[in-house]
Design an enzyme around this catalytic site. Structure first.
Site, PDB file in Angstrom:
ATOM      1  N   LYS A   9      -6.576   3.307  -6.789  1.00 39.23           N
ATOM      2  CA  LYS A   9      -7.343   3.736  -5.621  1.00 39.23           C
ATOM      3  C   LYS A   9      -8.759   4.082  -6.069  1.00 39.23           C
ATOM      4  CE  LYS A   9      -7.117   7.243  -1.942  1.00 39.23           C
ATOM      5  NZ  LYS A   9      -6.262   8.320  -1.383  1.00 39.23           N
TER       6      LYS A   9
ATOM      7  N   SER B 152      -1.378  11.023   2.047  1.00 40.62           N
ATOM      8  CA  SER B 152      -2.143   9.798   1.845  1.00 40.62           C
ATOM      9  C   SER B 152      -1.518   8.776   0.911  1.00 40.62           C
ATOM     10  CB  SER B 152      -3.557  10.136   1.350  1.00 40.62           C
ATOM     11  OG  SER B 152      -4.292  10.752   2.369  1.00 40.62           O
TER      12      SER B 152
ATOM     13  N   SER C  64      -4.803   7.857   3.124  1.00 39.65           N
ATOM     14  CA  SER C  64      -6.053   7.227   2.718  1.00 39.65           C
ATOM     15  C   SER C  64      -5.868   6.170   1.637  1.00 39.65           C
ATOM     16  CB  SER C  64      -7.033   8.292   2.202  1.00 39.65           C
ATOM     17  OG  SER C  64      -6.484   8.961   1.067  1.00 39.65           O
TER      18      SER C  64
END
Length: 463
Positions: free
Chosen positions: A79, A173, A149
């Site tokens: 990420k 997330s 996210s």
């Protein structure tokens, strides 16, 4: 089957057996990125050259008899809030344009030491402050949100453009996009995995963890990540080493929430989770009805902690370049400036009470099972959801609602696929345990997955 479709466990076995090489596996993943990522938008940076170099090195090391473990030669993604030396860490934001990481984060360094092959950085909702990741589309249906996210990481795993990926979880997330894309997501106990070198959102709620296609894969990645790090003072010194799951469900006490977790939940989601619970009971688990404590304070406490902490982390750039933030994130950051110290301290008090109450809950059960999110992936652009009782809430509030308790309390939580709705969209169930009970969660998830088949297969060519 293309090598890019293999689970981590399958790929590791093929590498060990000599039927597949790290170079072949990495090339298959890079080819898959080339074929589908323009439509999915999972990646913000593809590091094809460094990945090929790392794969060739892993191949040479294996040929020389130097075996670093099950991740040696396995392609993965990070990420884009997690630093990897020499690559940008943009947090999917114009605020970080031109930023280049000078050193590895602790987790990137540990994966490099394990011989894993980094293929790129995946999109996040800007600065991990959102639940949809608007740049990215769902791997199962491109008209739907990816979840956030860590949406890019979940989509990469689901689409076969990474064998595994890392995400961060502040209010769900990791688990939200795992559930919406039909993969496994693990939020470890707070302090089990270092956050050094990870762009912060909320220091007391942030966690780093894996997204994978199977529960066993998640255990293998966690084993490489976990451990004390003096550069992150929140990491635990004497945490037990995570174990690769084994065992059945016999005698396991599973708490079934009578409150909160099945309120305002889509009927197909509730049905799939309750069916999974029935199957777990048939496998020897004991189902125990439990009351979730202090439910009226959960969302207020989550936002009361996260919003001011996030604003504090962005104080300088919010004042210097506010126009570079996306409107939704800028509004949240500006709202944090209005939260008083008294409100923040009240949220901290509420968190202390919740931790104590949840500790007492786990005197009766070994783990809790519930929906990960109350609904499947909504169409891209949808902002609100209205429930049959007339209640309307934002999509973000709906997706964070069932995940927040594990962030507030720091408890480990595992999301795994347990079904699909009438549109074929994945449904996730989360297992929540007492502190450092990852072994119990992984054992239960792996036993269920083994008996009923993993649903985290790679999305098809049309994904």
């Amino acid at each position: 089957m293309r090598p890019s479709e293999l689970t981590l466990t399958e790929a590791a076995a093929a590498l060990d057996g000599g039927s597949l090489s790290p170079v072949e596996l990495t090339e298959s993943v890079l080819e898959r990125i080339e074929a589908v990522d323009a439509q999915l938008g999972a990646y913000v940076t593809v590091a094809a050259g460094p990945a090929r170099h790392a794969a060739a090195r892993a191949e040479r090391e294996r040929a020389a008899g130097r075996h670093r473990g099950p991740l040696h030669g396995i392609p993965f993604a990070l990420k884009d809030v997690i630093d990897a030396a020499g690559l940008p860490t943009t947090a999917s934001s114009r605020v970080r344009a031109g930023h280049l990481a000078q050193a590895d984060s602790t987790v990137a360094g540990r994966l490099a030491e394990a011989g894993a092959v980094l293929v790129g950085k995946t999109h996040t909702h800007e600065f991990a402050y959102g639940l949809t990741t608007p740049q990215t589309r769902n791997a199962r249906d491109r008209s739907r949100v990816a979840g956030g996210s860590s949406g890019g990481s979940a989509v990469a795993v689901a689409a076969g453009t990474a064998t595994f990926a890392l995400g961060t979880d502040t209010g769900g997330s990791i688990r939200v996009p795992a559930a919406l894309n039909g993969v496994v997501g693990l939020k470890p106990t707070y302090g089990l995995v270092s956050r050094h070198g990870v762009t912060p959102l909320s220091w007391s709620l942030d966690h780093v963890g894996p997204l994978t296609r199977t529960v066993r894969d998640a255990a293998l990645v966690l084993s490489a990540l976990a451990g004390h790090d003096p550069r992150d003072p929140a990491t635990l010194r004497d945490a037990p080493a995570p174990l690769v799951p084994d065992g059945d469900l016999a005698g396991l006490r599973i708490g079934v929430p009578a409150t909160y977790y099945f309120d305002r939940v889509a009927p197909e989601v509730e049905a799939a989770v309750r069916d999974a619970l029935t199957r777990m009971s048939a496998m020897g688990a004991e189902l125990v009805d439990v009351e979730i404590p202090l439910t009226r304070y959960i969302q207020a406490t989550q936002w009361g902690l996260m919003v001011p902490e996030a604003t504090a982390a962005h104080e300088r750039t919010l004042r210097a370049v506010p126009e570079l933030y996306a409107p939704d994130v800028r509004i949240l950051l500006e709202a944090g400036e209005l939260v008083s110290a008294g409100d923040y301290l009240r949220a901290q008090r509420a968190r202390t009470l919740m931790r104590r109450a949840w500790r007492d809950l786990f005197d009766r059960v070994d783990l809790l099972a519930a929906p990960t999110v109350p609904m499947t992936a909504v169409p891209a652009g949808q902002e609100n959801v209205t429930w049959p009782d007339g209640t309307t809430e934002s999509v973000a509030d709906a997706y964070v609602r069932l995940c927040a308790p594990a962030n507030i309390t720091g408890l480990p939580a595992l999301s795994l696929p347990v079904g699909r709705d009438h549109d074929g969209l994945p449904i996730g169930m989360q297992l929540i345990g007492r502190p450092l009970a990852e072994a119990t969660l992984l054992r239960a998830g792996h036993a269920y997955e083994t008996a009923h088949g993993p649903l985290g297969e790679v999305a098809g060519n049309g994904a």
